[in-house]
Design an enzyme around this catalytic site. Sequence first.
Site: not given
Length: 184
Positions: A69-71, A73
């Site tokens: 969920g990293q920005k 990705l």
Amino acid sequence: MGLLTILKKMKQKERELRLLMLGLDNAGKTTILKKFNGEDVDTISPTLGFNIKTLEHRGFKLNIWDVGGQKSLRSYWRNYFESTDGLIWVVDSADRQRMQDCQRELQSLLVEERLAGATLLIFANKQDLPGALSCNAIQEALELDSIRSHHWRIQGCSAVTGEDLLPGIDWLLDDISSRVFTAD
């Protein structure tokens, strides 16, 4: 016999479902997946890409895709939408500062054509932490009552303790089953 009927019958034999688990980074997606699978949850690092687990539950074969969920990705999330039966959106209930970001990302998913019709389960995770927002507060912050395009439910839970994971998953399976495995 129409194509849709044939496809439903084929799917009924397999009773195989594709579940996509998304949410902001550090929401607890991987922890939920590991806990549900009976794995150790003490040492979990951020997901850089995705994890896939195939689990058996209540006679279903569940292919669960857990995507980071990293920005950086999030733009890749759309690569995983195809053939999704259920969307599990995981929220860090204790992360009040990012509720607006969480709401924005969820709303952008709900307009995706390839997710049309997918059942939506929102896990309000980390309910065991002090200061965690209630399900009602998260429902309001994420504007869930405005969702008309998907069947949805919010379920408070704790990935670390495993509390209330099963009721959420069971509801998701029941809702998907009522759509996908209908009798003709």
